[in-house]
Design an enzyme around this catalytic site. Sequence first.
Site, PDB file in Angstrom:
ATOM      1  N   HIS A  10      -9.851 -38.436  22.889  1.00 36.78           N
ATOM      2  CA  HIS A  10      -9.514 -39.586  23.734  1.00 36.78           C
ATOM      3  C   HIS A  10      -8.655 -40.589  22.972  1.00 36.78           C
ATOM      4  CE1 HIS A  10     -10.778 -42.728  26.855  1.00 36.78           C
ATOM      5  NE2 HIS A  10     -10.231 -43.447  25.900  1.00 36.78           N
ATOM      6  N   GLU A  11      -9.091 -40.924  21.747  1.00 35.06           N
ATOM      7  CA  GLU A  11      -8.377 -41.958  20.988  1.00 35.06           C
ATOM      8  C   GLU A  11      -7.018 -41.465  20.508  1.00 35.06           C
ATOM      9  OE1 GLU A  11      -9.518 -44.777  21.429  1.00 35.06           O
ATOM     10  OE2 GLU A  11     -11.514 -44.139  22.059  1.00 35.06           O
ATOM     11  N   GLY A  48     -14.922 -45.933  20.597  1.00 33.30           N
ATOM     12  CA  GLY A  48     -13.615 -45.674  20.010  1.00 33.30           C
ATOM     13  C   GLY A  48     -12.619 -46.716  20.476  1.00 33.30           C
ATOM     14  N   GLN A  52      -4.344 -50.245  22.254  1.00 28.59           N
ATOM     15  CA  GLN A  52      -5.264 -51.034  23.086  1.00 28.59           C
ATOM     16  C   GLN A  52      -5.397 -52.471  22.600  1.00 28.59           C
ATOM     17  OE1 GLN A  52      -8.498 -47.855  22.938  1.00 28.59           O
ATOM     18  NE2 GLN A  52      -8.772 -48.707  24.999  1.00 28.59           N
ATOM     19  N   CYS A 106     -13.155 -45.749  29.264  1.00 29.31           N
ATOM     20  CA  CYS A 106     -12.159 -46.319  28.345  1.00 29.31           C
ATOM     21  C   CYS A 106     -12.260 -47.828  28.407  1.00 29.31           C
ATOM     22  CB  CYS A 106     -10.760 -45.853  28.759  1.00 29.31           C
ATOM     23  SG  CYS A 106      -9.442 -46.510  27.725  1.00 29.31           S
ATOM     24  N   LEU A 107     -12.210 -48.480  27.256  1.00 33.66           N
ATOM     25  CA  LEU A 107     -12.309 -49.947  27.234  1.00 33.66           C
ATOM     26  C   LEU A 107     -11.133 -50.602  27.957  1.00 33.66           C
ATOM     27  CD1 LEU A 107     -13.581 -50.562  23.596  1.00 33.66           C
ATOM     28  CD2 LEU A 107     -14.895 -50.642  25.717  1.00 33.66           C
ATOM     29  N   HIS A 142      -4.454 -41.672  23.163  1.00 39.17           N
ATOM     30  CA  HIS A 142      -3.893 -43.019  23.347  1.00 39.17           C
ATOM     31  C   HIS A 142      -2.613 -43.204  22.539  1.00 39.17           C
ATOM     32  CE1 HIS A 142      -6.492 -45.546  25.814  1.00 39.17           C
ATOM     33  NE2 HIS A 142      -7.581 -45.148  25.182  1.00 39.17           N
TER      34      HIS A 142
HETATM   35 CO    CO Z   1      -9.500 -45.349  25.805  1.00 47.53          CO
END
Ligand code: CO
Length: 157
Positions: free
Chosen positions: A138-139, A52, A57, A96-97, A142
């Site tokens: 999660h996304e 995701g 991000q 998380c990226l 953000h």
């Molecule tokens: Co994330």
Amino acid sequence: MDMVIFMAIRNIVKFGDPILKKVCRSVVNFDDRLGILLDDMAETMHNAEGVGLAAPQVGMLKRICIVDIGDENGVIELINPIIIERKGHQEEGEGCLSLPGEYGVTSRPMSVTVRANNRKGEVFTVSGEGLKARAFCHEIDHLDGILYKDRLAKKGK
Ligand code: CO
């Protein structure tokens, strides 16, 4: 060769950048630039081997995120997403990226239903459970400046 590559990998904002704590704005223009951003986000997510990615991000404070858990649905594009139903509970490891190499166990619903716009502006709903539900939550978090570290059930490593 006259081949032109339109998609591009964008830089992923890392933890500590204040952009990750901001509340994103709704998308009102469903135009070609939105499509380019979505295509770039998918390329960036796949390149980073994530499931995701959210627009903040990649430095865009817009209510856009994508999820691809590797199933037959491929990339799910969520614009202006709202979670309209939550069921059950799960506690699983999550990363998380924007926080490479870290993970934590979060408290999430077992299944969720999300209402969103697609890239044409049409409204649709999509449901997911397990990993997909976690990824949706999660996304979408953000987009309100919330990171998985704010949802920890217990200490990760
Ligand atoms: Co994330």
